[in-house]
Design a protein around this motif. Structure first.
Motif, mmCIF file in Angstrom:
data_model
loop_
_atom_site.group_PDB
_atom_site.id
_atom_site.type_symbol
_atom_site.label_atom_id
_atom_site.label_comp_id
_atom_site.label_asym_id
_atom_site.label_seq_id
_atom_site.Cartn_x
_atom_site.Cartn_y
_atom_site.Cartn_z
ATOM 1 N N MET A 1 39.179 6.862 -83.013
ATOM 2 C CA MET A 1 38.996 7.440 -81.675
ATOM 3 C C MET A 1 40.110 8.441 -81.370
ATOM 4 O O MET A 1 41.246 8.274 -81.831
ATOM 5 N N ILE A 2 39.751 9.457 -80.605
ATOM 6 C CA ILE A 2 40.715 10.462 -80.176
ATOM 7 C C ILE A 2 40.891 10.321 -78.668
ATOM 8 O O ILE A 2 39.941 10.466 -77.903
ATOM 9 N N TYR A 3 42.102 10.040 -78.234
ATOM 10 C CA TYR A 3 42.360 9.774 -76.821
ATOM 11 C C TYR A 3 42.832 11.044 -76.115
ATOM 12 O O TYR A 3 43.927 11.559 -76.390
ATOM 13 N N LEU A 4 42.016 11.547 -75.187
ATOM 14 C CA LEU A 4 42.338 12.750 -74.421
ATOM 15 C C LEU A 4 42.090 12.499 -72.933
ATOM 16 O O LEU A 4 41.358 13.228 -72.263
ATOM 17 N N ASP A 5 42.703 11.445 -72.417
ATOM 18 C CA ASP A 5 42.506 11.069 -71.015
ATOM 19 C C ASP A 5 43.840 10.628 -70.396
ATOM 20 O O ASP A 5 43.936 9.587 -69.745
ATOM 21 N N TYR A 6 44.865 11.440 -70.608
ATOM 22 C CA TYR A 6 46.227 11.084 -70.196
ATOM 23 C C TYR A 6 46.409 10.999 -68.685
ATOM 24 O O TYR A 6 47.373 10.400 -68.218
ATOM 25 N N GLN A 7 45.520 11.621 -67.889
ATOM 26 C CA GLN A 7 45.653 11.483 -66.438
ATOM 27 C C GLN A 7 45.237 10.089 -65.970
ATOM 28 O O GLN A 7 45.709 9.614 -64.943
ATOM 29 N N ALA A 8 44.340 9.449 -66.715
ATOM 30 C CA ALA A 8 43.910 8.090 -66.356
ATOM 31 C C ALA A 8 45.006 7.079 -66.677
ATOM 32 O O ALA A 8 45.341 6.214 -65.865
ATOM 33 N N THR A 9 45.559 7.194 -67.875
ATOM 34 C CA THR A 9 46.690 6.357 -68.282
ATOM 35 C C THR A 9 47.254 6.928 -69.564
ATOM 36 O O THR A 9 46.577 7.691 -70.264
ATOM 37 N N THR A 10 48.492 6.571 -69.865
ATOM 38 C CA THR A 10 49.152 7.070 -71.067
ATOM 39 C C THR A 10 49.445 5.913 -72.022
ATOM 40 O O THR A 10 49.619 4.774 -71.589
ATOM 41 N N PRO A 11 49.510 6.188 -73.326
ATOM 42 C CA PRO A 11 49.856 5.134 -74.289
ATOM 43 C C PRO A 11 51.252 4.575 -73.991
ATOM 44 O O PRO A 11 52.154 5.317 -73.600
ATOM 45 N N LEU A 12 51.401 3.289 -74.172
ATOM 46 C CA LEU A 12 52.695 2.638 -73.945
ATOM 47 C C LEU A 12 53.700 3.104 -74.994
ATOM 48 O O LEU A 12 53.431 3.052 -76.198
ATOM 49 N N ARG A 295 31.189 10.282 -78.179
ATOM 50 C CA ARG A 295 31.658 8.967 -77.747
ATOM 51 C C ARG A 295 32.960 8.518 -78.411
ATOM 52 O O ARG A 295 33.618 7.588 -77.925
ATOM 53 N N ASP A 296 33.375 9.169 -79.502
ATOM 54 C CA ASP A 296 34.644 8.813 -80.132
ATOM 55 C C ASP A 296 35.788 9.694 -79.626
ATOM 56 O O ASP A 296 36.919 9.592 -80.114
ATOM 57 N N VAL A 297 35.498 10.546 -78.639
ATOM 58 C CA VAL A 297 36.539 11.343 -77.989
ATOM 59 C C VAL A 297 36.662 10.843 -76.553
ATOM 60 O O VAL A 297 35.697 10.898 -75.786
ATOM 61 N N MET A 298 37.839 10.361 -76.201
ATOM 62 C CA MET A 298 38.044 9.783 -74.876
ATOM 63 C C MET A 298 38.511 10.865 -73.907
ATOM 64 O O MET A 298 39.684 11.231 -73.880
ATOM 65 N N LYS A 345 40.302 18.495 -83.496
ATOM 66 C CA LYS A 345 39.077 17.735 -83.745
ATOM 67 C C LYS A 345 38.362 17.379 -82.447
ATOM 68 O O LYS A 345 37.130 17.515 -82.342
ATOM 69 N N GLY A 346 39.118 16.900 -81.453
ATOM 70 C CA GLY A 346 38.501 16.487 -80.198
ATOM 71 C C GLY A 346 37.848 17.635 -79.461
ATOM 72 O O GLY A 346 36.675 17.554 -79.051
ATOM 73 N N CYS A 347 38.576 18.737 -79.293
ATOM 74 C CA CYS A 347 38.010 19.900 -78.597
ATOM 75 C C CYS A 347 36.891 20.531 -79.420
ATOM 76 O O CYS A 347 35.911 21.034 -78.859
ATOM 77 N N GLY A 348 37.030 20.475 -80.744
ATOM 78 C CA GLY A 348 35.970 20.994 -81.602
ATOM 79 C C GLY A 348 34.677 20.231 -81.424
ATOM 80 O O GLY A 348 33.585 20.835 -81.367
ATOM 81 N N LYS A 349 34.763 18.910 -81.322
ATOM 82 C CA LYS A 349 33.563 18.090 -81.113
ATOM 83 C C LYS A 349 32.935 18.369 -79.752
ATOM 84 O O LYS A 349 31.701 18.411 -79.627
#
Length: 360
Positions: A1-12, A295-298, A345-349
């Motif tokens: 998965m590619i995580y691109l939702d940093y405004q919702a929450t960030t990785p610890l 669905r594999d791009v968050m 990859k995420g923006c490309g998808k």
């Protein structure tokens, strides 16, 4: 998965996780004590919280005090309800987070400040004569625009009103501007969920809004978690030390994302914004289908807090978008731990999925 939702929450941050584990130590250890107990374990836990408080305070303006809360929503409620004994109007920008807007409305006499098409709250408008509190966030959580908070703080002072700043999306990423009260949340800067803070300037007294044991200087009752506070403290320390490096990295990611999604329209200003937030639209886009196809791009169709409501974004409406245009918008968020490969990859998808809808 590619995580691109940093405004919702960030990785610890791994440094925050390691520090938290010290204060989650159970049988055989000594890290699980109640910080409000008088014995040795309690004093150790209390000392850890004070170290964390100093680290969190280091990202605020000089002076003032930090009150730990369960998150920014509680901090905002403490600020707004804790000053509610003063009569008058609450003036809030039309693009504030629901924690500010809904609280202002519940307190009555809520006046909404209009926002320009570039996503900034218009400083030329007048405040009602009886304004007692002004609330304008520093960085918008949906479209990333940086607000003219210095000017709004000055206008509030000229009106003899208090100024509250929701700095959730700014804290740890840029210098936090002056205010009477500032609300922040740990999980937006690589800290744990469940802890935040309200900074209160020196000399300002507010009332408690929940009664109990009188912890946090009598303003916020309840047992604090040493692990959450310690994790917050380390996250703040890391953010302070890495702020310039993080910003440079994010600017490079922004440039790459814009290159890939160059024929999408940016919502809000491209320059007066935090570049870790890329809010875009493409006319005719079926966002639900796009998210299913990717669905594999968050990424997000808007604020995580309101994503299940089905309502049109109040932020995008406030900057002049029609319901149709607003519902053809997405938000891509990235930060410290996002790699260039993930952006490509995420923006490309996302680009390919849009083309599959006939929107090249």
């Amino acid at each position: 998965m590619i995580y691109l939702d940093y405004q919702a929450t960030t990785p610890l941050a791994p440094e925050a996780r390691d520090e938290m584990l010290r204060w989650l130590d159970g049988p055989g250890g000594s890290g699980f004590g109640n910080p409000h107990s008088a014995h040795r374990m309690g004093r150790q836990a209390a000392a850890a919280i004070e170290v964390a408080r100093d680290r969190v305070a280091a990202l605020f303006p000089a002076g003032g005090k930090v009150i730990f809360t369960s998150g920014a929503t509680e901090a905002i409620n403490l600020a707004m309800r804790g000053t509610a004994q003063q009569a008058g109007t609450i003036s809030v920008s039309a693009i504030e987070h629901a924690a500010v807007l809904d609280t202002a409305r519940s307190l009555g006499n809520c006046h909404e400040l209009n926002v320009a098409k570039n996503g900034q709250c218009n400083t030329k408008q007048d405040l009602p004569a009886d304004t007692r509190l002004v609330a304008v966030m520093q960085v918008n959580n949906e479209i990333g625009t940086i607000q003219p908070t210095v000017d709004w703080h000055r206008k509030a002072k000229q009106a003899n009103a208090l100024y509250l700043c929701d700095a959730v999306q700014a804290y740890g990423k840029m210098d936090v501007t002056g205010a009477d009260m500032i609300a922040v949340s740990a999980h937006k800067l690589h800290g744990p969920k469940g802890v935040g803070a309200l900074w209160i300037r020196s000399g300002l007294d507010i009332d408690e809004v929940q009664t109990g044991g009188g912890q946090e200087e009598g303003l916020r009752s309840g047992t604090l978690s040493p692990a959450l506070c310690a994790g917050f403290g380390i996250a703040a320390k890391e953010a302070k030390e890495r702020m310039e490096r993080d910003a440079e990295h994010i600017d490079k990611l922004w440039t790459k994302a814009r290159d890939i999604l160059d024929n999408w329209v940016v919502n809000g200003s491209e320059s007066a914004r935090w570049h870790g937030n890329l809010n875009l639209r493409k006319n005719g886009l079926d966002v639900a289908r796009l998210m299913s196809d990717c669905r594999d791009v968050m990424f997000s169709a808007g604020s995580a807090c309101a994503s299940g409501s089905g309502r049109t974004s109040h932020v995008l409406r406030a900057v002049g978008l029609s319901d149709k245009a607003a519902k053809s918008s997405i938000r891509i968020g990235f930060g410290r731990y996002t790699t260039m490969d993930e952006i490509e990859k995420g923006c490309g998808k996302i680009a390919e999925a849009a083309k599959a809808q006939g929107l090249g």
